[in-house]
Motif scaffolding. Structure first.
Motif, PDB file in Angstrom:
ATOM      1  N   LEU A  16       0.858  -1.181   0.000  1.00  0.00           N
ATOM      2  CA  LEU A  16       0.000   0.000   0.000  1.00  0.00           C
ATOM      3  C   LEU A  16       0.896   1.233   0.000  1.00  0.00           C
ATOM      4  CD1 LEU A  16      -2.877   1.221   0.275  1.00  0.00           C
ATOM      5  CD2 LEU A  16      -2.562   1.108   2.755  1.00  0.00           C
ATOM      6  N   THR A  17       0.771   2.079  -1.004  1.00  0.00           N
ATOM      7  CA  THR A  17       1.614   3.276  -1.121  1.00  0.00           C
ATOM      8  C   THR A  17       0.779   4.462  -1.566  1.00  0.00           C
ATOM      9  OG1 THR A  17       2.163   2.783  -3.432  1.00  0.00           O
ATOM     10  CG2 THR A  17       3.672   1.937  -1.751  1.00  0.00           C
ATOM     11  N   ASP A  18       1.306   5.645  -1.301  1.00  0.00           N
ATOM     12  CA  ASP A  18       0.689   6.848  -1.860  1.00  0.00           C
ATOM     13  C   ASP A  18       1.783   7.791  -2.333  1.00  0.00           C
ATOM     14  OD1 ASP A  18       1.641   7.598   0.589  1.00  0.00           O
ATOM     15  OD2 ASP A  18      -0.063   8.860   1.103  1.00  0.00           O
ATOM     16  N   GLU A  19       1.448   8.591  -3.317  1.00  0.00           N
ATOM     17  CA  GLU A  19       2.416   9.520  -3.878  1.00  0.00           C
ATOM     18  C   GLU A  19       1.699  10.771  -4.343  1.00  0.00           C
ATOM     19  OE1 GLU A  19       3.213   8.209  -8.319  1.00  0.00           O
ATOM     20  OE2 GLU A  19       3.355   6.459  -6.990  1.00  0.00           O
ATOM     21  N   THR A  23      -2.804  -3.398  -9.728  1.00  0.00           N
ATOM     22  CA  THR A  23      -2.696  -2.207  -8.893  1.00  0.00           C
ATOM     23  C   THR A  23      -4.037  -1.486  -8.836  1.00  0.00           C
ATOM     24  OG1 THR A  23      -0.359  -1.916  -9.510  1.00  0.00           O
ATOM     25  CG2 THR A  23      -1.489  -0.024  -8.537  1.00  0.00           C
ATOM     26  N   LEU A  24      -4.588  -1.395  -7.641  1.00  0.00           N
ATOM     27  CA  LEU A  24      -5.818  -0.620  -7.432  1.00  0.00           C
ATOM     28  C   LEU A  24      -5.431   0.832  -7.195  1.00  0.00           C
ATOM     29  CD1 LEU A  24      -7.686  -2.991  -4.936  1.00  0.00           C
ATOM     30  CD2 LEU A  24      -7.721  -3.046  -7.447  1.00  0.00           C
ATOM     31  N   VAL A  25      -6.099   1.749  -7.894  1.00  0.00           N
ATOM     32  CA  VAL A  25      -5.711   3.158  -7.839  1.00  0.00           C
ATOM     33  C   VAL A  25      -6.892   4.031  -7.422  1.00  0.00           C
ATOM     34  CG1 VAL A  25      -4.751   5.104  -9.131  1.00  0.00           C
ATOM     35  CG2 VAL A  25      -4.020   2.766  -9.674  1.00  0.00           C
ATOM     36  N   ALA A  39      -6.193  -4.015   5.451  1.00  0.00           N
ATOM     37  CA  ALA A  39      -6.104  -5.065   4.432  1.00  0.00           C
ATOM     38  C   ALA A  39      -4.672  -5.500   4.153  1.00  0.00           C
ATOM     39  CB  ALA A  39      -6.744  -4.581   3.131  1.00  0.00           C
ATOM     40  N   VAL A  40      -3.708  -4.858   4.818  1.00  0.00           N
ATOM     41  CA  VAL A  40      -2.300  -5.179   4.583  1.00  0.00           C
ATOM     42  C   VAL A  40      -1.733  -5.871   5.813  1.00  0.00           C
ATOM     43  CG1 VAL A  40      -0.077  -4.288   3.802  1.00  0.00           C
ATOM     44  CG2 VAL A  40      -2.170  -3.055   3.224  1.00  0.00           C
ATOM     45  N   PRO A  41      -1.457  -7.190   5.757  1.00  0.00           N
ATOM     46  CA  PRO A  41      -1.018  -7.964   6.931  1.00  0.00           C
ATOM     47  C   PRO A  41       0.151  -7.352   7.679  1.00  0.00           C
ATOM     48  CG  PRO A  41      -1.486  -9.424   5.106  1.00  0.00           C
ATOM     49  CD  PRO A  41      -1.592  -8.038   4.556  1.00  0.00           C
ATOM     50  N   LEU A  91      -3.222   7.030  -4.502  1.00  0.00           N
ATOM     51  CA  LEU A  91      -3.125   5.947  -3.531  1.00  0.00           C
ATOM     52  C   LEU A  91      -3.185   4.629  -4.289  1.00  0.00           C
ATOM     53  CD1 LEU A  91      -3.129   5.092  -0.528  1.00  0.00           C
ATOM     54  CD2 LEU A  91      -5.636   5.234  -0.586  1.00  0.00           C
ATOM     55  N   LYS A  92      -2.210   3.732  -3.998  1.00  0.00           N
ATOM     56  CA  LYS A  92      -2.134   2.467  -4.722  1.00  0.00           C
ATOM     57  C   LYS A  92      -2.108   1.282  -3.762  1.00  0.00           C
ATOM     58  CE  LYS A  92       0.436   4.273  -8.738  1.00  0.00           C
ATOM     59  NZ  LYS A  92       1.668   4.096  -9.551  1.00  0.00           N
ATOM     60  N   ALA A  93      -2.908   0.287  -4.057  1.00  0.00           N
ATOM     61  CA  ALA A  93      -2.892  -0.979  -3.311  1.00  0.00           C
ATOM     62  C   ALA A  93      -2.696  -2.092  -4.331  1.00  0.00           C
ATOM     63  CB  ALA A  93      -4.203  -1.182  -2.551  1.00  0.00           C
ATOM     64  N   VAL A  94      -1.665  -2.910  -4.124  1.00  0.00           N
ATOM     65  CA  VAL A  94      -1.344  -3.961  -5.086  1.00  0.00           C
ATOM     66  C   VAL A  94      -1.892  -5.305  -4.613  1.00  0.00           C
ATOM     67  CG1 VAL A  94       0.506  -5.203  -6.276  1.00  0.00           C
ATOM     68  CG2 VAL A  94       0.718  -2.743  -5.872  1.00  0.00           C
TER      69      VAL A  94
END
Length: 270
Positions: A73-76, A96-98, A112-114, A84-87
């Motif tokens: 999970l990242t944001d830029e 990649t969800l954007v 959602a990120v363990p 915002l991106k969730a892979v």
């Protein structure tokens, strides 16, 4: 709960899972005050989640649905644009969800990120994300990506209200989530549906080829398919038309009873 206790005018705050604070939100933002209001607050749309695509099955340029675990999970920021991106990862394939300009979702998506949640909360490690949106190839990174239109965090993939069925999508407001209102609608149906009155006899229902009002209300929230939804919709349209006709009839009757104004015509109008 006995039949006499199933009062449709029951304040919404007394429905299990609501309480005073949430009831105030329903009242102020959605004008839902009673159990009846909730029963007749129908979905604005539906998702057919009986066949959710895998990453391998996704087609470019189409709006589709996926379900999976988030691995990063990242944001830029790019100027004024927040991305915002969730892979998601499935069998060595990535999607990649954007989300654009929705940085506030990052805190919610952490669940959602363990690796971002406490290790002693096993249930959180099982959280998956359901997402719906248009699939394309990122022209810069060449990644397969989805511009997310709708999403939900799924704590239990066996949840039969959110997956594996035609799922209702309600109009919401800040502080309310689909999963919550879906659960409350189901609870209201389970407890209070029998209290919804039927105004037509079985003979009338058969004559006009419409279904029972209770079945219609239930199917508007949780239809098994388009055919069930259409029957429910037709019944409610018929109900509204019938009520409109009764109002007109009542007004006409009142006008007929009202005394007229007497004029003396002996000297003419002028």
């Amino acid at each position: 709960m006995s039949q006499q206790d199933r009062d449709l005018s029951t304040p919404l705050q007394y429905l299990k899972g609501v309480g005073p604070k949430l009831a105030e939100l329903f009242a102020s933002r959605l004008e839902l005050n009673t159990v009846k209001d909730l029963l007749f607050y129908f979905p604005r749309a539906y998702d057919d989640r009986r066949n959710i695509q895998t990453i391998k099955e996704l087609k470019l340029g189409e709006v589709q649905m996926v379900l999976g675990k988030v691995v990063t999970l990242t944001d830029e920021k790019k100027g004024r644009l927040n991305i915002l991106k969730a892979v998601l990862e499935q069998d060595g394939r990535y999607l990649t969800l954007v989300w654009f300009n929705q940085p506030f979702l990052k805190k919610l998506l952490h669940r959602a990120v363990p690796q971002l949640v406490p290790q002693d909360t096993e249930k959180q490690e099982e959280v998956q994300i359901f997402a719906k949106g248009k699939v394309d190839i990122n022209s810069y990174t060449r990644e397969l990506q989805m511009s997310v239109q709708e999403f939900e965090l799924i704590d239990d993939v066996k949840d039969n209200l959110s997956l594996g069925r035609v799922v209702p999508i309600y109009g919401l407001t800040e502080g309310l989530f689909q999963k919550k209102i879906r659960s409350l609608a189901k609870s209201a149906l389970d407890i209070y549906l029998e209290a919804v009155p039927e105004h037509f006899t079985e003979a009338d229902l058969k004559k006009y080829e419409i279904e029972f009002i209770q079945q219609a209300v239930s199917d508007m929230h949780f239809p098994r398919g388009r055919e069930e939804w259409k029957k429910a919709h037709d019944r409610l349209v018929f109900e509204e038309f019938f009520r409109f006709y009764l109002r007109l009839f009542s007004i006409r009757k009142d006008l007929q009873k009202a005394p007229g104004i007497s004029f003396n015509m002996e000297d003419g109008l002028y």
